[in-house]
Design an enzyme around this catalytic site. Structure first.
Site, PDB file in Angstrom:
ATOM      1  N   ASN A  10      30.377  57.883 -28.907  1.00  0.00           N
ATOM      2  CA  ASN A  10      29.180  58.459 -29.534  1.00  0.00           C
ATOM      3  C   ASN A  10      28.416  59.221 -28.451  1.00  0.00           C
ATOM      4  O   ASN A  10      27.795  58.613 -27.588  1.00  0.00           O
ATOM      5  CB  ASN A  10      28.331  57.312 -30.107  1.00  0.00           C
ATOM      6  CG  ASN A  10      26.985  57.795 -30.634  1.00  0.00           C
ATOM      7  OD1 ASN A  10      26.767  58.997 -30.800  1.00  0.00           O
ATOM      8  ND2 ASN A  10      26.079  56.863 -30.887  1.00  0.00           N
ATOM      9  N   TRP A  11      28.510  60.540 -28.511  1.00  0.00           N
ATOM     10  CA  TRP A  11      27.896  61.349 -27.446  1.00  0.00           C
ATOM     11  C   TRP A  11      26.378  61.448 -27.599  1.00  0.00           C
ATOM     12  O   TRP A  11      25.709  61.975 -26.729  1.00  0.00           O
ATOM     13  CB  TRP A  11      28.499  62.755 -27.429  1.00  0.00           C
ATOM     14  CG  TRP A  11      29.943  62.814 -27.007  1.00  0.00           C
ATOM     15  CD1 TRP A  11      30.745  61.757 -26.639  1.00  0.00           C
ATOM     16  CD2 TRP A  11      30.755  63.989 -26.894  1.00  0.00           C
ATOM     17  NE1 TRP A  11      31.994  62.198 -26.310  1.00  0.00           N
ATOM     18  CE2 TRP A  11      32.044  63.570 -26.460  1.00  0.00           C
ATOM     19  CE3 TRP A  11      30.538  65.342 -27.122  1.00  0.00           C
ATOM     20  CZ2 TRP A  11      33.084  64.475 -26.243  1.00  0.00           C
ATOM     21  CZ3 TRP A  11      31.580  66.239 -26.919  1.00  0.00           C
ATOM     22  CH2 TRP A  11      32.839  65.805 -26.475  1.00  0.00           C
ATOM     23  N   LYS A  12      25.871  61.007 -28.736  1.00  0.00           N
ATOM     24  CA  LYS A  12      24.428  61.092 -29.026  1.00  0.00           C
ATOM     25  C   LYS A  12      23.950  62.542 -28.819  1.00  0.00           C
ATOM     26  O   LYS A  12      24.683  63.463 -29.138  1.00  0.00           O
ATOM     27  CB  LYS A  12      23.664  60.096 -28.157  1.00  0.00           C
ATOM     28  CG  LYS A  12      24.259  58.689 -28.253  1.00  0.00           C
ATOM     29  CD  LYS A  12      23.400  57.633 -27.662  1.00  0.00           C
ATOM     30  CE  LYS A  12      24.120  56.300 -27.745  1.00  0.00           C
ATOM     31  NZ  LYS A  12      23.321  55.179 -27.323  1.00  0.00           N
ATOM     32  N   HIS A  96      23.523  54.080 -37.166  1.00  0.00           N
ATOM     33  CA  HIS A  96      23.376  53.664 -35.763  1.00  0.00           C
ATOM     34  C   HIS A  96      21.964  53.116 -35.552  1.00  0.00           C
ATOM     35  O   HIS A  96      21.011  53.582 -36.175  1.00  0.00           O
ATOM     36  CB  HIS A  96      23.639  54.865 -34.844  1.00  0.00           C
ATOM     37  CG  HIS A  96      23.733  54.477 -33.395  1.00  0.00           C
ATOM     38  ND1 HIS A  96      22.623  54.303 -32.610  1.00  0.00           N
ATOM     39  CD2 HIS A  96      24.808  54.189 -32.616  1.00  0.00           C
ATOM     40  CE1 HIS A  96      23.010  53.939 -31.393  1.00  0.00           C
ATOM     41  NE2 HIS A  96      24.333  53.861 -31.379  1.00  0.00           N
ATOM     42  N   GLU A  98      19.857  53.597 -33.351  1.00  0.00           N
ATOM     43  CA  GLU A  98      18.841  54.602 -32.982  1.00  0.00           C
ATOM     44  C   GLU A  98      18.357  55.354 -34.221  1.00  0.00           C
ATOM     45  O   GLU A  98      17.199  55.748 -34.309  1.00  0.00           O
ATOM     46  CB  GLU A  98      19.424  55.563 -31.930  1.00  0.00           C
ATOM     47  CG  GLU A  98      19.497  54.895 -30.568  1.00  0.00           C
ATOM     48  CD  GLU A  98      20.622  55.396 -29.676  1.00  0.00           C
ATOM     49  OE1 GLU A  98      21.174  56.477 -29.918  1.00  0.00           O
ATOM     50  OE2 GLU A  98      20.954  54.666 -28.714  1.00  0.00           O
ATOM     51  N   GLU A 168      26.952  46.256 -33.170  1.00  0.00           N
ATOM     52  CA  GLU A 168      26.266  46.660 -31.952  1.00  0.00           C
ATOM     53  C   GLU A 168      24.967  45.872 -31.813  1.00  0.00           C
ATOM     54  O   GLU A 168      23.965  46.222 -32.455  1.00  0.00           O
ATOM     55  CB  GLU A 168      25.940  48.150 -31.996  1.00  0.00           C
ATOM     56  CG  GLU A 168      27.150  49.032 -32.172  1.00  0.00           C
ATOM     57  CD  GLU A 168      26.902  50.430 -31.623  1.00  0.00           C
ATOM     58  OE1 GLU A 168      27.622  50.817 -30.704  1.00  0.00           O
ATOM     59  OE2 GLU A 168      25.977  51.111 -32.086  1.00  0.00           O
ATOM     60  N   GLY A 174      22.996  50.657 -24.220  1.00  0.00           N
ATOM     61  CA  GLY A 174      22.421  51.465 -23.143  1.00  0.00           C
ATOM     62  C   GLY A 174      21.630  50.652 -22.132  1.00  0.00           C
ATOM     63  O   GLY A 174      20.908  51.205 -21.299  1.00  0.00           O
ATOM     64  N   SER A 214      27.122  48.747 -24.202  1.00  0.00           N
ATOM     65  CA  SER A 214      27.479  48.708 -22.777  1.00  0.00           C
ATOM     66  C   SER A 214      28.943  48.335 -22.543  1.00  0.00           C
ATOM     67  O   SER A 214      29.261  47.637 -21.582  1.00  0.00           O
ATOM     68  CB  SER A 214      26.535  47.772 -22.002  1.00  0.00           C
ATOM     69  OG  SER A 214      25.210  48.243 -22.104  1.00  0.00           O
ATOM     70  N   GLY A 235      28.799  54.488 -25.999  1.00  0.00           N
ATOM     71  CA  GLY A 235      27.812  55.531 -25.726  1.00  0.00           C
ATOM     72  C   GLY A 235      28.053  56.112 -24.338  1.00  0.00           C
ATOM     73  O   GLY A 235      28.913  56.969 -24.136  1.00  0.00           O
ATOM     74  N   GLY A 236      27.307  55.605 -23.360  1.00  0.00           N
ATOM     75  CA  GLY A 236      27.313  56.140 -21.995  1.00  0.00           C
ATOM     76  C   GLY A 236      28.699  56.392 -21.411  1.00  0.00           C
ATOM     77  O   GLY A 236      28.954  57.449 -20.818  1.00  0.00           O
TER      78      GLY A 236
HETATM   79  C1  PEP Z   1      25.959  53.129 -28.699  1.00  0.00           C
HETATM   80  O1  PEP Z   1      24.943  53.788 -28.651  1.00  0.00           O
HETATM   81  O2  PEP Z   1      26.615  53.083 -29.757  1.00  0.00           O
HETATM   82  C2  PEP Z   1      26.367  52.408 -27.498  1.00  0.00           C
HETATM   83  C3  PEP Z   1      27.179  51.395 -27.643  1.00  0.00           C
HETATM   84  O3  PEP Z   1      25.845  52.836 -26.315  1.00  0.00           O
HETATM   85  P1  PEP Z   1      26.223  52.283 -24.839  1.00  0.00           P
HETATM   86  O4  PEP Z   1      27.721  52.173 -24.781  1.00  0.00           O
HETATM   87  O5  PEP Z   1      25.670  53.303 -23.913  1.00  0.00           O
HETATM   88  O6  PEP Z   1      25.571  50.953 -24.706  1.00  0.00           O
END
Ligand code: PEP
Length: 253
Positions: A10-12, A96, A98, A168, A174, A214, A235-236
């Site tokens: 997920n590049w957000k 998600h 967010e 999640e 994050g 994470s 994400g990251g």
């Molecule tokens: C996400 O936003 O779906 C996520 C899992 O982010 P991260 O891997 O950065 O925690």
């Protein structure tokens, strides 16, 4: 039952079209030949077409980060299933945390977006998860129950069997804090149990449940080694080809 691992990035709100194209060019070369995992990247809307083009002929699939439930109309800032389909998108992230936290997404809107995704012939990745406060207040199961019952209301078992659920824990997104593999496994098993109670065991065993929060190259192996963890929503660590590739390779090793 063996479920194929699915790792989605997920590049957000990261990567312009040219940056996204460059990332996928690099990624597809590194993951070429991997057939025992579904690999998906989910760029922002304006980057989708460039990434679809760059990913053509490779094992990298493309998803969007949202979808609207209406077919068209006065919904400023939204995007329809037909638009995504024509752009070459295959997957859609829905609900998600967010979106729930900053944009008023609810289980009801998740459900509408999910139905629109299925109607458009796209593959949903439905996100659920509890906040830190909810976990510390022993409310994780109640929260997940509500999110599953509301989010999947009216969904047929035949669609549920192909469902991808991303668990999640909001406190792990994050933050660098990962649920321990045992903790994540326990919650994934609970999610499968809820799906079995709403549908049947066969359906629950077919649903793929990703872990998100994470996940990185150094913990993806132990997370996906758990019985009920079928991959990750990342994400990251999906923003650099090397990080994402190592995460994928460790997850399926
Ligand atoms: C996400 O936003 O779906 C996520 C899992 O982010 P991260 O891997 O950065 O925690």
């Amino acid at each position: 039952m063996s479920r194929k691992v699915i790792i989605a990035g997920n590049w957000k709100m990261n990567k312009t079209a040219s940056q996204g194209k460059a990332l996928v060019e690099e990624l597809k070369a590194k993951v070429a030949g991997i057939s025992n995992a579904d690999i998906v990247v989910c760029p922002p809307f304006t980057t989708l077409c460039a990434v679809v083009e760059a990913a053509k002929g490779s094992n990298v699939k493309v998803g969007s980060q949202n979808i609207h439930w209406a077919e068209s109309g006065a919904f400023t800032g939204e995007i329809s299933g037909a638009m995504l389909k024509e752009a070459g998108v295959e997957y859609v992230i829905i609900g998600h945390s967010e979106r729930r936290q900053y944009f008023g997404e609810t289980d009801e809107t998740v459900n509408k977006r999910l139905k629109a995704t299925l109607a458009a012939g796209l593959k949903p990745i439905v996100c659920i998860g509890e906040t830190l406060e909810e976990r510390e207040g022993n409310k994780t199961e109640t929260v997940l129950d509500t999110q599953i019952k509301g989010g999947f209301a009216g969904i047929a078992a035949s669609d549920m069997k192909n469902m991808i659920i991303a668990y999640e824990p909001v406190w792990a997104i994050g933050t660098g804090k990962t649920a321990t593999p045992a903790m994540a496994q326990e919650t994934h098993a609970y999610i499968r149990k809820v799906v079995a109670s709403l549908y049947d065991i066969e359906t629950a065993e077919a649903v793929r449940i990703q872990y998100g929060g994470s996940m990185k190259a150094d913990n993806s192996a132990e997370l996906t080694a758990q019985k009920d963890i079928d991959g990750g929503l990342i994400g990251g660590a999906s923003l650099k080809a090397d990080d994402f590739t190592n995460l994928i390779k460790n997850a399926i090793a």
